[in-house]
Every structure is written in C-alpha cells, then in structure tokens.
Design a protein around this motif. Structure first.
Motif, PDB file in Angstrom:
ATOM      1  N   TYR A   7       0.809  -1.221   0.000  1.00  0.00           N
ATOM      2  CA  TYR A   7       0.000   0.000   0.000  1.00  0.00           C
ATOM      3  C   TYR A   7       0.840   1.268   0.000  1.00  0.00           C
ATOM      4  CZ  TYR A   7      -3.683   3.275   1.131  1.00  0.00           C
ATOM      5  OH  TYR A   7      -4.544   4.321   1.101  1.00  0.00           O
ATOM      6  N   GLY A   8       1.845   1.372   0.850  1.00  0.00           N
ATOM      7  CA  GLY A   8       2.675   2.571   0.923  1.00  0.00           C
ATOM      8  C   GLY A   8       2.103   3.571   1.919  1.00  0.00           C
ATOM      9  N   ASN A   9       2.657   4.767   1.915  1.00  0.00           N
ATOM     10  CA  ASN A   9       2.237   5.809   2.858  1.00  0.00           C
ATOM     11  C   ASN A   9       1.039   6.580   2.314  1.00  0.00           C
ATOM     12  OD1 ASN A   9       4.075   5.361   4.878  1.00  0.00           O
ATOM     13  ND2 ASN A   9       5.601   6.721   4.002  1.00  0.00           N
ATOM     14  N   ASP A  10       0.152   6.945   3.208  1.00  0.00           N
ATOM     15  CA  ASP A  10      -0.954   7.833   2.890  1.00  0.00           C
ATOM     16  C   ASP A  10      -1.133   8.782   4.071  1.00  0.00           C
ATOM     17  OD1 ASP A  10      -2.044   6.196   4.797  1.00  0.00           O
ATOM     18  OD2 ASP A  10      -3.746   5.542   3.616  1.00  0.00           O
ATOM     19  N   GLN A  11      -2.165   9.614   4.031  1.00  0.00           N
ATOM     20  CA  GLN A  11      -2.365  10.617   5.074  1.00  0.00           C
ATOM     21  C   GLN A  11      -2.643   9.975   6.425  1.00  0.00           C
ATOM     22  OE1 GLN A  11      -3.736  10.701   2.083  1.00  0.00           O
ATOM     23  NE2 GLN A  11      -3.130  12.638   1.158  1.00  0.00           N
ATOM     24  N   LEU A  12      -3.401   8.895   6.454  1.00  0.00           N
ATOM     25  CA  LEU A  12      -3.727   8.245   7.716  1.00  0.00           C
ATOM     26  C   LEU A  12      -2.494   7.581   8.331  1.00  0.00           C
ATOM     27  CD1 LEU A  12      -5.898   7.588   9.764  1.00  0.00           C
ATOM     28  CD2 LEU A  12      -6.500   5.582   8.421  1.00  0.00           C
ATOM     29  N   SER A  13      -1.655   6.966   7.502  1.00  0.00           N
ATOM     30  CA  SER A  13      -0.419   6.381   8.017  1.00  0.00           C
ATOM     31  C   SER A  13       0.487   7.465   8.586  1.00  0.00           C
ATOM     32  CB  SER A  13       0.316   5.633   6.907  1.00  0.00           C
ATOM     33  OG  SER A  13      -0.418   4.532   6.468  1.00  0.00           O
ATOM     34  N   LYS A  14       0.561   8.589   7.891  1.00  0.00           N
ATOM     35  CA  LYS A  14       1.382   9.705   8.373  1.00  0.00           C
ATOM     36  C   LYS A  14       0.833  10.246   9.690  1.00  0.00           C
ATOM     37  CE  LYS A  14       2.952  11.067   3.820  1.00  0.00           C
ATOM     38  NZ  LYS A  14       2.902  12.072   2.757  1.00  0.00           N
ATOM     39  N   LEU A  15      -0.492  10.272   9.832  1.00  0.00           N
ATOM     40  CA  LEU A  15      -1.096  10.718  11.086  1.00  0.00           C
ATOM     41  C   LEU A  15      -0.713   9.774  12.226  1.00  0.00           C
ATOM     42  CD1 LEU A  15      -3.154  12.562  12.628  1.00  0.00           C
ATOM     43  CD2 LEU A  15      -4.845  10.807  12.089  1.00  0.00           C
ATOM     44  N   ALA A  39      -9.768   2.284   1.713  1.00  0.00           N
ATOM     45  CA  ALA A  39     -11.087   2.624   2.265  1.00  0.00           C
ATOM     46  C   ALA A  39     -10.944   3.326   3.613  1.00  0.00           C
ATOM     47  CB  ALA A  39     -11.943   1.378   2.409  1.00  0.00           C
ATOM     48  N   GLN A  40     -10.022   2.842   4.463  1.00  0.00           N
ATOM     49  CA  GLN A  40      -9.788   3.507   5.747  1.00  0.00           C
ATOM     50  C   GLN A  40      -9.274   4.918   5.547  1.00  0.00           C
ATOM     51  OE1 GLN A  40      -7.033   1.049   7.873  1.00  0.00           O
ATOM     52  NE2 GLN A  40      -8.590  -0.442   8.489  1.00  0.00           N
ATOM     53  N   ASN A  41      -8.347   5.096   4.595  1.00  0.00           N
ATOM     54  CA  ASN A  41      -7.809   6.429   4.334  1.00  0.00           C
ATOM     55  C   ASN A  41      -8.897   7.356   3.808  1.00  0.00           C
ATOM     56  OD1 ASN A  41      -5.546   8.301   4.136  1.00  0.00           O
ATOM     57  ND2 ASN A  41      -5.859   8.116   1.935  1.00  0.00           N
ATOM     58  N   GLN A  42      -9.763   6.856   2.935  1.00  0.00           N
ATOM     59  CA  GLN A  42     -10.839   7.685   2.390  1.00  0.00           C
ATOM     60  C   GLN A  42     -11.810   8.105   3.483  1.00  0.00           C
ATOM     61  OE1 GLN A  42     -10.770   8.819  -0.765  1.00  0.00           O
ATOM     62  NE2 GLN A  42     -12.392  10.165  -0.057  1.00  0.00           N
ATOM     63  N   LYS A  43     -12.107   7.202   4.403  1.00  0.00           N
ATOM     64  CA  LYS A  43     -12.987   7.524   5.526  1.00  0.00           C
ATOM     65  C   LYS A  43     -12.360   8.624   6.387  1.00  0.00           C
ATOM     66  CE  LYS A  43     -15.751   5.115   8.981  1.00  0.00           C
ATOM     67  NZ  LYS A  43     -16.026   3.834   9.625  1.00  0.00           N
ATOM     68  N   TYR A  44     -11.050   8.512   6.640  1.00  0.00           N
ATOM     69  CA  TYR A  44     -10.341   9.544   7.409  1.00  0.00           C
ATOM     70  C   TYR A  44     -10.357  10.874   6.675  1.00  0.00           C
ATOM     71  CZ  TYR A  44      -6.373  12.342   8.864  1.00  0.00           C
ATOM     72  OH  TYR A  44      -5.574  13.394   9.230  1.00  0.00           O
ATOM     73  N   LEU A  45     -10.109  10.852   5.363  1.00  0.00           N
ATOM     74  CA  LEU A  45     -10.097  12.099   4.598  1.00  0.00           C
ATOM     75  C   LEU A  45     -11.472  12.760   4.592  1.00  0.00           C
ATOM     76  CD1 LEU A  45      -7.848  11.171   1.557  1.00  0.00           C
ATOM     77  CD2 LEU A  45      -7.267  12.598   3.518  1.00  0.00           C
ATOM     78  N   ASN A  46     -12.550  11.974   4.496  1.00  0.00           N
ATOM     79  CA  ASN A  46     -13.903  12.533   4.558  1.00  0.00           C
ATOM     80  C   ASN A  46     -14.168  13.160   5.920  1.00  0.00           C
ATOM     81  OD1 ASN A  46     -14.475  11.749   1.946  1.00  0.00           O
ATOM     82  ND2 ASN A  46     -15.463   9.853   2.563  1.00  0.00           N
ATOM     83  N   TRP A  47     -13.755  12.478   7.002  1.00  0.00           N
ATOM     84  CA  TRP A  47     -13.934  13.009   8.346  1.00  0.00           C
ATOM     85  C   TRP A  47     -13.163  14.315   8.502  1.00  0.00           C
ATOM     86  CZ3 TRP A  47     -10.301  13.946  12.173  1.00  0.00           C
ATOM     87  CH2 TRP A  47     -10.821  14.265  13.425  1.00  0.00           C
ATOM     88  N   ARG A  48     -11.915  14.339   8.020  1.00  0.00           N
ATOM     89  CA  ARG A  48     -11.090  15.550   8.136  1.00  0.00           C
ATOM     90  C   ARG A  48     -11.694  16.696   7.326  1.00  0.00           C
ATOM     91  NH1 ARG A  48      -4.966  15.763   6.091  1.00  0.00           N
ATOM     92  NH2 ARG A  48      -6.036  16.338   4.193  1.00  0.00           N
ATOM     93  N   TYR A  49     -12.207  16.407   6.137  1.00  0.00           N
ATOM     94  CA  TYR A  49     -12.831  17.432   5.304  1.00  0.00           C
ATOM     95  C   TYR A  49     -14.058  18.026   5.994  1.00  0.00           C
ATOM     96  CZ  TYR A  49     -15.304  19.623   1.464  1.00  0.00           C
ATOM     97  OH  TYR A  49     -15.971  20.530   0.684  1.00  0.00           O
ATOM     98  N   GLN A  50     -14.879  17.171   6.613  1.00  0.00           N
ATOM     99  CA  GLN A  50     -16.058  17.667   7.328  1.00  0.00           C
ATOM    100  C   GLN A  50     -15.663  18.569   8.482  1.00  0.00           C
ATOM    101  OE1 GLN A  50     -18.134  14.113   8.398  1.00  0.00           O
ATOM    102  NE2 GLN A  50     -18.995  13.822   6.357  1.00  0.00           N
TER     103      GLN A  50
END
Length: 134
Positions: free
Chosen positions: A16-24, A69-80
């Motif tokens: 998978y590699g790094n994404d925003q949730l992994s960096k968090l 899917a987990q990263n997308q859920k986190y990004l949606n939460w952060r956007y809200q």
C-alpha cells in the motif's frame, strides 16, 4: 546505493505505501514517544509503540482496498471538520452585523441583519414564517 533503491522498490511492489492516515499514526507515535521522554510514563511509550507499529503495518500492507477505504474515511472526516471550522469562523466574523436563528420547522440557519426590531422571518428552505427580534 542504487542497488538498495531497486531492492526497496521490489519490496514495496504490491504494497500500500504511505498515505495521510499512516502519516497521522506515525506523527501521533512520535508525539507519544516525546511525551514519554518528558513524563517517563509507560502509558505514552506503549501507545507510541502501538501507533508506530500500526502505521508501519498500514504502509507495508498488501490489502490495498481495505487501507484505501480507511484512508478515504479519514479524509472525509477531516474534510467535514475543516468545513465546519470554516463555517464557524465565518459565522463569528459576521456576528456583529447579522443575527442567526434556526427555523422552528426545519432547523435551517437563517441570517438576518441586526437592528431592525421585530421582524417576520421567512425560511428559505421550508418557507415557514416566524417572528424574531433582530
């Protein structure tokens, strides 16, 4: 040095590699470990290691769909949260000029100018009318 890069590229292929949730998670791990250095509480050390291990697990995982899917859920939460923060900031900037009321019918926020006395407010969403002092 170039051989190491090629080996790492081959190792990460299909992962998978790094994404925003992994960096968090990795950032939270670093904060917990620094707090552990200051306070010497084992709770922060264990929490920091847990976040570090899970962040690395996410980065090296081969279950790309689940991690995405987990990263997308986190990004949606952060956007809200960002949208809500910006709305609150805008609301606070306008509070000297406008009054804000909620429609009793649909709970829509309605903005009316201050200093007009008692006025009849019509909700733009449900067209309910209610009397308020501006």
């Amino acid at each position: 040095m170039n051989g190491f890069r090629e080996r790492m590229t081959r190792f990460m292929y299909g992962r998978y590699g790094n994404d925003q949730l992994s960096k968090l998670y990795l950032g939270i791990a670093m904060v917990c470990l620094v707090v552990n250095l200051v306070t010497r509480l084992d709770l922060f050390y264990v929490a920091g290691l847990g976040f570090l291990i899970y962040g690395m697990y996410r980065s090296f995982s081969k279950d790309i769909a689940k991690m995405s899917a987990q990263n997308q859920k986190y990004l949606n939460w952060r956007y809200q949260r960002i949208v809500k923060y910006n709305q609150t900031k805008k609301h606070l900037a306008q509070r000297k000029v406008y009054r804000f009321y909620k429609c009793p019918g649909c709970s829509q926020k309605v903005r009316v100018p201050r200093g007009r006395g008692k006025i009849m407010i019509t909700c733009p969403k449900c067209h309910a009318e209610f009397m308020k002092k501006s």
